[in-house]
Design a protein around this motif. Structure first.
Motif, PDB file in Angstrom:
ATOM      1  N   ASP A  84       0.836  -1.214   0.000  1.00  0.00           N
ATOM      2  CA  ASP A  84       0.000   0.000   0.000  1.00  0.00           C
ATOM      3  C   ASP A  84       0.870   1.264   0.000  1.00  0.00           C
ATOM      4  OD1 ASP A  84       0.537  -1.043   2.612  1.00  0.00           O
ATOM      5  OD2 ASP A  84      -0.920   0.329   3.502  1.00  0.00           O
ATOM      6  N   HIS A  85       2.166   1.092   0.214  1.00  0.00           N
ATOM      7  CA  HIS A  85       3.082   2.253   0.216  1.00  0.00           C
ATOM      8  C   HIS A  85       4.028   2.274  -0.986  1.00  0.00           C
ATOM      9  CE1 HIS A  85       1.817   3.523   4.246  1.00  0.00           C
ATOM     10  NE2 HIS A  85       1.466   2.252   4.294  1.00  0.00           N
ATOM     11  N   ASP A 140       3.861   4.536   8.874  1.00  0.00           N
ATOM     12  CA  ASP A 140       2.990   3.508   9.446  1.00  0.00           C
ATOM     13  C   ASP A 140       3.267   3.149  10.907  1.00  0.00           C
ATOM     14  OD1 ASP A 140       1.275   3.395   7.403  1.00  0.00           O
ATOM     15  OD2 ASP A 140       1.625   1.295   6.878  1.00  0.00           O
ATOM     16  N   HIS A 200      -1.571   6.339   7.599  1.00  0.00           N
ATOM     17  CA  HIS A 200      -2.986   6.158   7.263  1.00  0.00           C
ATOM     18  C   HIS A 200      -3.786   7.210   8.027  1.00  0.00           C
ATOM     19  CE1 HIS A 200      -2.575   2.220   5.175  1.00  0.00           C
ATOM     20  NE2 HIS A 200      -1.481   2.156   5.919  1.00  0.00           N
TER      21      HIS A 200
HETATM   22 ZN   LIG Z   1       0.244   1.011   5.401  1.00  0.00          ZN
END
Ligand SMILES: [Zn+2]
Length: 259
Positions: free
Chosen positions: A75-76, A162, A200
């Motif tokens: 997701d990064h 994160d 996030h």
């Molecule tokens: Zn993440």
């Protein structure tokens, strides 16, 4: 625009924090605007959202100097090739990305690991970029095996990515709550910062450290050997938090595919 950009003006430095919509866990790209350049941090999961963040960054009218990837979760990094800039990361993070297979974003759009693997190594310590001091810190354990934290001490900006989520359920799939608690203690102990950029959710202040610490303590208490029971218990305790789907993903890492 699908994502949401929060602009924080610190004078010589402006930070534009792009947060993806709920369907991509509000994952962030931090766009750091220095006097003559733009430095991006983390690359989005959905490739179309990466394109959106890149279009916003290019709209600032300064060259996109580099993309920094903080840790080896897709997701990064999935959207990294869309930035058209050299990709920087800690050596450990680069190796962890290089070891992964080619993948797809949540919409099914494919990405090639070779094209998103960082090529420039970041070493821990201070570096002056375009007249701005960047402090690179390597953290081991917690949300991922290795995570880069970036501090801009002259501007009070802490880019925690994160190690900190804001008002979202935490991903515990790395199975290291104790390591995460240690990392939060280390970040909270440095009181030179007032702006916390998270991996996030929306930018926040240092009060978020206590919120994450409380959540981790609750997770430690509630996490037994039943992923569904844990999800129900933690969602009951944090009813206003988003990203409950992150619990399902983490449960697959913690308890196997049957959960
Ligand atoms: Zn993440």
């Amino acid at each position: 625009m699908n994502g949401k950009v929060t602009v924080i003006d610190k004078g010589q430095v402006r930070v534009h924090s792009y947060a993806a919509p709920d369907n991509s866990f509000n994952v962030t790209t931090q766009i750091i605007e220095t006097p003559t350049r733009v430095i991006a941090v983390d690359a989005q999961f959905v490739l179309a959202y990466a394109d959106e963040a890149v279009a916003y960054a290019r709209g600032l009218g300064k060259p996109l100097d580099r993309l920094i990837i903080t840790h080896a979760h897709p997701d990064h990094f999935a959207g990294a090739s869309r930035f058209g800039a050299p990709i920087h990361a800690l050596a450990a993070v680069r190796e962890q990305i290089a070891a992964q297979p080619n993948g797809q974003d949540p919409t099914g759009a494919p990405y090639s690991i070779a094209q998103v693997t960082p090529t420039v190594e970041i070493t821990a310590g201070s570096q002056v970029i375009d007249g701005v001091t960047f402090v690179f810190e390597a953290h081991s354990g917690g949300e991922a095996a290795d995570e880069l934290v970036i501090k801009l001490p002259e501007y009070g900006v802490l880019i925690a990515q994160d190690l900190v989520y804001n008002q979202l359920h935490l991903f515990l799939g790395n199975n290291d709550i104790a390591g995460w608690q240690r990392a939060i203690e280390e970040l909270a102990a440095d009181d030179a910062y007032d702006t916390v950029l998270v991996g996030h959710g929306l930018p926040t202040g240092t009060e978020v450290f206590a919120e994450v610490a409380n959540y981790l303590a609750d997770a430690r208490e509630l996490l037994g050997d039943d992923g569904e029971a844990y999800k129900k218990a933690i969602v009951d305790r944090y009813p206003a938090y988003g990203g409950a789907f992150l619990i399902d993903i983490a449960n697959r890492y913690l308890f196997g595919a049957g959960h």
